[in-house]
Design an enzyme around this catalytic site. Structure first.
Site, PDB file in Angstrom:
ATOM      1  N   LYS A  14      -6.314  -1.289  29.391  1.00  0.00           N
ATOM      2  CA  LYS A  14      -6.474  -2.747  29.803  1.00  0.00           C
ATOM      3  C   LYS A  14      -5.437  -3.624  29.536  1.00  0.00           C
ATOM      4  O   LYS A  14      -4.413  -3.533  29.041  1.00  0.00           O
ATOM      5  CB  LYS A  14      -7.547  -3.441  28.638  1.00  0.00           C
ATOM      6  CG  LYS A  14      -8.036  -4.839  28.958  1.00  0.00           C
ATOM      7  CD  LYS A  14      -8.911  -5.220  27.864  1.00  0.00           C
ATOM      8  CE  LYS A  14      -8.536  -5.336  26.440  1.00  0.00           C
ATOM      9  NZ  LYS A  14      -9.596  -5.986  25.612  1.00  0.00           N
ATOM     10  N   ARG A  88       0.358  -3.550  23.049  1.00  0.00           N
ATOM     11  CA  ARG A  88      -0.080  -3.655  22.080  1.00  0.00           C
ATOM     12  C   ARG A  88       0.050  -2.159  21.219  1.00  0.00           C
ATOM     13  O   ARG A  88      -0.281  -1.021  21.816  1.00  0.00           O
ATOM     14  CB  ARG A  88      -1.535  -3.951  21.835  1.00  0.00           C
ATOM     15  CG  ARG A  88      -2.205  -3.698  20.724  1.00  0.00           C
ATOM     16  CD  ARG A  88      -3.781  -3.855  20.639  1.00  0.00           C
ATOM     17  NE  ARG A  88      -4.457  -3.777  19.341  1.00  0.00           N
ATOM     18  CZ  ARG A  88      -5.571  -3.256  19.049  1.00  0.00           C
ATOM     19  NH1 ARG A  88      -6.212  -2.572  20.090  1.00  0.00           N
ATOM     20  NH2 ARG A  88      -6.062  -3.279  17.942  1.00  0.00           N
ATOM     21  N   ASP A 145       0.025  -4.636  15.744  1.00  0.00           N
ATOM     22  CA  ASP A 145      -1.299  -5.328  15.001  1.00  0.00           C
ATOM     23  C   ASP A 145      -0.838  -5.716  13.530  1.00  0.00           C
ATOM     24  O   ASP A 145      -1.402  -6.616  12.830  1.00  0.00           O
ATOM     25  CB  ASP A 145      -2.362  -4.305  14.773  1.00  0.00           C
ATOM     26  CG  ASP A 145      -3.180  -4.484  16.170  1.00  0.00           C
ATOM     27  OD1 ASP A 145      -2.704  -5.343  17.123  1.00  0.00           O
ATOM     28  OD2 ASP A 145      -4.251  -3.804  16.404  1.00  0.00           O
ATOM     29  N   GLY A 205     -15.529  -9.087  15.613  1.00  0.00           N
ATOM     30  CA  GLY A 205     -15.868  -8.530  16.853  1.00  0.00           C
ATOM     31  C   GLY A 205     -16.650  -7.298  16.271  1.00  0.00           C
ATOM     32  O   GLY A 205     -17.303  -7.295  15.273  1.00  0.00           O
ATOM     33  N   ASP A 278     -24.169  -2.945  18.189  1.00  0.00           N
ATOM     34  CA  ASP A 278     -23.952  -4.228  18.966  1.00  0.00           C
ATOM     35  C   ASP A 278     -24.692  -5.348  18.199  1.00  0.00           C
ATOM     36  O   ASP A 278     -25.922  -5.144  18.035  1.00  0.00           O
ATOM     37  CB  ASP A 278     -24.469  -3.952  20.420  1.00  0.00           C
ATOM     38  CG  ASP A 278     -24.148  -5.198  21.430  1.00  0.00           C
ATOM     39  OD1 ASP A 278     -24.208  -6.152  21.192  1.00  0.00           O
ATOM     40  OD2 ASP A 278     -23.426  -4.720  22.511  1.00  0.00           O
ATOM     41  N   GLU A 379      -5.458 -12.616  22.643  1.00  0.00           N
ATOM     42  CA  GLU A 379      -4.248 -11.408  22.149  1.00  0.00           C
ATOM     43  C   GLU A 379      -3.256 -11.249  23.361  1.00  0.00           C
ATOM     44  O   GLU A 379      -2.180 -11.122  23.148  1.00  0.00           O
ATOM     45  CB  GLU A 379      -4.990 -10.262  21.664  1.00  0.00           C
ATOM     46  CG  GLU A 379      -5.784 -10.558  20.232  1.00  0.00           C
ATOM     47  CD  GLU A 379      -6.508  -9.387  19.900  1.00  0.00           C
ATOM     48  OE1 GLU A 379      -5.983  -8.490  19.293  1.00  0.00           O
ATOM     49  OE2 GLU A 379      -7.725  -9.242  20.338  1.00  0.00           O
TER      50      GLU A 379
END
Length: 410
Positions: A14, A88, A145, A205, A278, A379
């Site tokens: 991503k 990241r 992180d 999250g 979820d 982020e």
């Protein structure tokens, strides 16, 4: 200046391309199912969203296809327009207390930390090498992180295990979500107009953690040696008695690795509810009165409240409680359930303001003793900001060196 923020997984990639320092998102790209002939490439600009299914055997191919697509779609005219790439990286260990310019040395140091993050760092390294091969002259940075939590004192990051475990194997609390916490902390310092603000942040999250922040620095956090420690999450158990691992291993005739895998991938919301990892599915089932869904949510909320109460005492009071990330930003029910259980601290929820989704908002009443905020995290922007900062530092250092040389030679 165009800067790319990259977040890679074992089968995904991503990234965002941003114009800095204007903080403008030019394009967002997601590659899923890398390693298959059914990989999905999704590209989103301000005007449109494209999706393609491609055969992508590895990350190197994915990176090449991504960059080719940017030129074909006329997002950029040439790769040279990309002046910086920020990657990241999950685990920086004790080696990195800040983001780092990627060199042969720093990449080797990141590789040396793979034992501490065997599921994440190898994928991060593969992506870094792929980008370095395609963009060999481009300024590239690793953003960890864990670095935000390197300010924690030893009393908060050490476990009460044999001390040589720490000395020999670096067994300690490292935490996670540090890039998100850093971004949200800076936002809150501006909102409160207070550099020495005391803040508790709940990053919720699919992965959930909390962080106690004092004067812009992490004092304590809920995730530990790995992201498995802390509160229950989508599929993670959070804290349990370590003896359970041996017990279940023997009873179920499973290896320790299999039991740990169950704690990472089959626990939390999914494990207790038996429905889903979820939150949206859990909340829908709660509305239907499903008792296991209610229980899974109550366990998580209870543990989150425990951490908030503990950090409130640690910080000797706070200026603000902050909710961020997917659940924290979008679930009014999640926030209200937590704040109601904190009423003993004098915190009072504004039910109307708490309806907010994905936007910055103060969600407590004027007479609340503690302010609670919803602050959307970013982020990708935080990574780009670090790339810009380090690139400017390098440029300024070069100018200083040139000036010194001129003065000396003159």
């Amino acid at each position: 200046m165009k800067i790319m923020s990259v977040n890679s997984g074992s089968s995904s990639l991503k990234f965002q391309l941003l114009e800095m320092p204007q903080q403008e998102v030019i394009v967002s790209v997601l590659f899923e199912r890398i390693g298959s002939n059914q990989a999905v490439l999704t590209m989103k600009t301000k005007d449109k969203k494209d999706k393609q299914v491609l055969e992508v055997p590895n990350h190197q191919t994915a990176v090449e296809l991504l960059l080719d697509a940017l030129i074909q779609k006329k997002v950029i005219n040439a790769l040279e327009e990309i002046e910086g790439v920020g990657h990241r990286v999950v685990q920086g260990g004790e080696i990195f207390s800040d983001s780092a310019v990627l060199t042969e040395k720093t990449l080797a140091q990141i590789e040396s930390l793979c034992d501490l993050a065997p599921l994440h760092n190898p994928a991060n390294i593969i992506s870094i090498k792929a980008f370095q091969k395609v963009l060999p002259q481009t300024f590239q940075v690793a953003v960890f992180d864990t670095t935000f939590h390197q300010s924690m004192p030893a009393v908060n990051f050490l476990y009460a295990t044999p001390y040589y475990w720490y000395q020999k194997y670096q067994i300690r609390k490292y935490g996670a979500h540090g890039t998100s916490y850093k971004y949200v902390t800076e936002q809150m310092q501006q909102i409160l107009a207070k550099d020495n603000a005391k803040i508790i942040i709940c990053h919720a999250g699919n992965g959930v953690s909390l962080c106690a922040v004092d004067s812009g620095k992490s004092v304590d956090t809920s995730m530990g040696f790995t992201p498995l420690e802390g509160v229950p999450m989508g599929t993670r158990s959070g804290n349990i008695d370590p003896a359970v691992v041996k017990f279940i291993s023997e009873k179920e005739n499973k290896t320790v690795a299999c039991v740990i895998d169950d704690l990472n991938k089959k626990s939390g919301y999914l494990g207790v509810s038996g429905i889903s990892n979820d939150t949206r599915d859990i909340l829908a089932s709660i509305k239907e009165g499903n008792q296991q869904a209610i229980l899974s949510h109550d366990i998580q909320v209870k543990r989150i409240v425990d951490y908030i109460a503990s950090y409130y005492v640690l910080l000797k009071g706070i200026d603000a409680l902050v909710f961020t990330a997917g659940i924290g930003e979008n679930s009014s029910f999640f926030r209200s359930e937590i704040i109601k259980r904190l009423s003993v601290l004098g915190i009072k929820l504004d039910e109307e303001k708490n309806k907010v989704k994905g936007k910055q908002e103060l969600i407590t009443t004027p007479d609340s003793t503690i302010k609670a905020f919803v602050i959307p995290t970013n982020e990708e922007l935080a990574i780009a900001q670090d790339v810009l900062r380090l690139k400017q530092n390098k440029t300024n250092q070069y100018k200083d060196d040139q000036q010194e040389c001129f003065c000396f030679c003159g």
